[in-house]
Design a protein around this motif. Structure first.
Motif, mmCIF file in Angstrom:
data_model
loop_
_atom_site.group_PDB
_atom_site.id
_atom_site.type_symbol
_atom_site.label_atom_id
_atom_site.label_comp_id
_atom_site.label_asym_id
_atom_site.label_seq_id
_atom_site.Cartn_x
_atom_site.Cartn_y
_atom_site.Cartn_z
ATOM 1 N N THR A 137 0.853 -1.179 0.000
ATOM 2 C CA THR A 137 0.000 0.000 0.000
ATOM 3 C C THR A 137 0.896 1.239 0.000
ATOM 4 N N ALA A 138 0.312 2.379 -0.311
ATOM 5 C CA ALA A 138 1.087 3.627 -0.289
ATOM 6 C C ALA A 138 1.687 3.844 1.094
ATOM 7 N N GLU A 139 0.931 3.552 2.127
ATOM 8 C CA GLU A 139 1.405 3.747 3.494
ATOM 9 C C GLU A 139 2.580 2.820 3.813
ATOM 10 N N GLU A 140 2.506 1.567 3.351
ATOM 11 C CA GLU A 140 3.622 0.636 3.558
ATOM 12 C C GLU A 140 4.853 1.100 2.800
ATOM 13 N N PHE A 141 4.642 1.615 1.592
ATOM 14 C CA PHE A 141 5.773 2.111 0.806
ATOM 15 C C PHE A 141 6.402 3.324 1.485
ATOM 16 N N ILE A 142 5.581 4.227 2.013
ATOM 17 C CA ILE A 142 6.108 5.399 2.714
ATOM 18 C C ILE A 142 6.920 4.966 3.933
ATOM 19 N N ALA A 143 6.469 3.954 4.651
ATOM 20 C CA ALA A 143 7.235 3.448 5.791
ATOM 21 C C ALA A 143 8.603 2.945 5.335
ATOM 22 N N LYS A 144 8.644 2.264 4.183
ATOM 23 C CA LYS A 144 9.929 1.803 3.642
ATOM 24 C C LYS A 144 10.801 2.994 3.238
ATOM 25 N N MET A 145 10.168 4.008 2.642
ATOM 26 C CA MET A 145 10.909 5.218 2.284
ATOM 27 C C MET A 145 11.538 5.835 3.530
ATOM 28 N N ASP A 146 10.765 5.917 4.611
ATOM 29 C CA ASP A 146 11.266 6.491 5.855
ATOM 30 C C ASP A 146 12.473 5.712 6.363
ATOM 31 N N ARG A 147 12.382 4.381 6.342
ATOM 32 C CA ARG A 147 13.500 3.551 6.813
ATOM 33 C C ARG A 147 14.749 3.751 5.960
ATOM 34 N N ALA A 148 14.542 4.043 4.670
ATOM 35 C CA ALA A 148 15.674 4.213 3.756
ATOM 36 C C ALA A 148 16.151 5.666 3.670
ATOM 37 N N GLY A 149 15.462 6.588 4.353
ATOM 38 C CA GLY A 149 15.859 7.989 4.305
ATOM 39 C C GLY A 149 15.447 8.698 3.032
ATOM 40 N N VAL A 150 14.377 8.216 2.396
ATOM 41 C CA VAL A 150 13.866 8.827 1.166
ATOM 42 C C VAL A 150 12.699 9.736 1.543
ATOM 43 N N ALA A 151 12.842 11.016 1.236
ATOM 44 C CA ALA A 151 11.820 11.996 1.594
ATOM 45 C C ALA A 151 10.712 12.104 0.554
ATOM 46 N N HIS A 152 11.061 11.878 -0.703
ATOM 47 C CA HIS A 152 10.096 12.087 -1.788
ATOM 48 C C HIS A 152 10.393 11.109 -2.915
ATOM 49 N N ALA A 153 9.340 10.655 -3.588
ATOM 50 C CA ALA A 153 9.505 9.710 -4.692
ATOM 51 C C ALA A 153 8.702 10.182 -5.903
ATOM 52 N N LEU A 154 9.289 10.022 -7.070
ATOM 53 C CA LEU A 154 8.607 10.324 -8.332
ATOM 54 C C LEU A 154 8.058 9.011 -8.886
ATOM 55 N N LEU A 155 6.732 8.906 -8.918
ATOM 56 C CA LEU A 155 6.057 7.688 -9.355
ATOM 57 C C LEU A 155 5.809 7.740 -10.855
ATOM 58 N N VAL A 156 6.162 6.681 -11.549
ATOM 59 C CA VAL A 156 6.046 6.625 -13.003
ATOM 60 C C VAL A 156 4.769 5.884 -13.407
ATOM 61 N N ALA A 157 3.928 6.553 -14.194
ATOM 62 C CA ALA A 157 2.798 5.889 -14.843
ATOM 63 C C ALA A 157 3.349 5.351 -16.168
ATOM 64 N N ALA A 158 3.880 4.148 -16.109
ATOM 65 C CA ALA A 158 4.640 3.577 -17.226
ATOM 66 C C ALA A 158 3.784 3.332 -18.461
ATOM 67 N N ARG A 159 4.388 3.512 -19.587
ATOM 68 C CA ARG A 159 3.859 3.124 -20.894
ATOM 69 C C ARG A 159 4.941 2.237 -21.512
ATOM 70 N N SER A 160 4.859 0.948 -21.207
ATOM 71 C CA SER A 160 5.882 0.003 -21.654
ATOM 72 C C SER A 160 5.404 -0.729 -22.893
ATOM 73 N N GLY A 161 5.735 -0.201 -24.024
ATOM 74 C CA GLY A 161 5.357 -0.803 -25.289
ATOM 75 C C GLY A 161 4.054 -0.259 -25.829
ATOM 76 N N PRO A 162 3.812 -0.502 -27.117
ATOM 77 C CA PRO A 162 2.583 -0.004 -27.745
ATOM 78 C C PRO A 162 1.339 -0.707 -27.194
ATOM 79 N N ALA A 163 0.248 0.025 -27.129
ATOM 80 C CA ALA A 163 -0.990 -0.480 -26.520
ATOM 81 C C ALA A 163 -1.471 -1.781 -27.151
ATOM 82 N N TRP A 164 -1.266 -1.952 -28.447
ATOM 83 C CA TRP A 164 -1.788 -3.129 -29.144
ATOM 84 C C TRP A 164 -0.972 -4.386 -28.878
ATOM 85 N N HIS A 165 0.232 -4.275 -28.350
ATOM 86 C CA HIS A 165 1.112 -5.427 -28.209
ATOM 87 C C HIS A 165 0.812 -6.194 -26.916
#
Length: 112
Positions: free
Chosen positions: A43-71
């Motif tokens: 969950t987002a909250e679990e990920f934030i807890a991991k970020m805190d443990r790793a000393g990460v203050a902010h994360a850029l989340l990617v809405a990936a487009r991996s390959g053409p839609a038809w493939h």
């Protein structure tokens, strides 16, 4: 909060796990050495807890487009999924919109 900024994060929440094709879960599981069915996501909250443990203050989340839609080997994370995570935690997340260059201007207009 002081800390690092993680500039490329492919979010992996339980919702995103359900959206991903089974082949991608198997590929990812093989890559990190775990069974695909154990990859339930965080969950987002679990990920934030991991970020805190790793000393990460902010994360850029990617809405990936991996390959053409038809493939059949492509995966596209809906922009709305990342946008909602950012709306819920704007102090911790920013969103990046992946684009498919094969879609030209039509692909860019999806961002409007």
């Amino acid at each position: 909060m002081e800390g690092a900024i993680d500039i490329v994060v492919n979010p992996y929440t339980p919702e995103i796990v359900r959206l991903r094709p089974s082949w991608s879960r198997e590929f990812f599981g093989d890559k990190i050495g775990v069974a695909a069915e154990t990859l339930a996501g965080l969950t987002a909250e679990e990920f934030i807890a991991k970020m805190d443990r790793a000393g990460v203050a902010h994360a850029l989340l990617v809405a990936a487009r991996s390959g053409p839609a038809w493939h059949p080997a492509s995966f596209r994370l809906p922009y709305e999924v990342v946008a909602e995570m950012v709306r819920q935690h704007p102090d911790r997340f920013s969103g990046l919109a992946g684009i498919d260059p094969t879609e030209g201007m039509a692909g860019l207009r999806q961002l409007e």
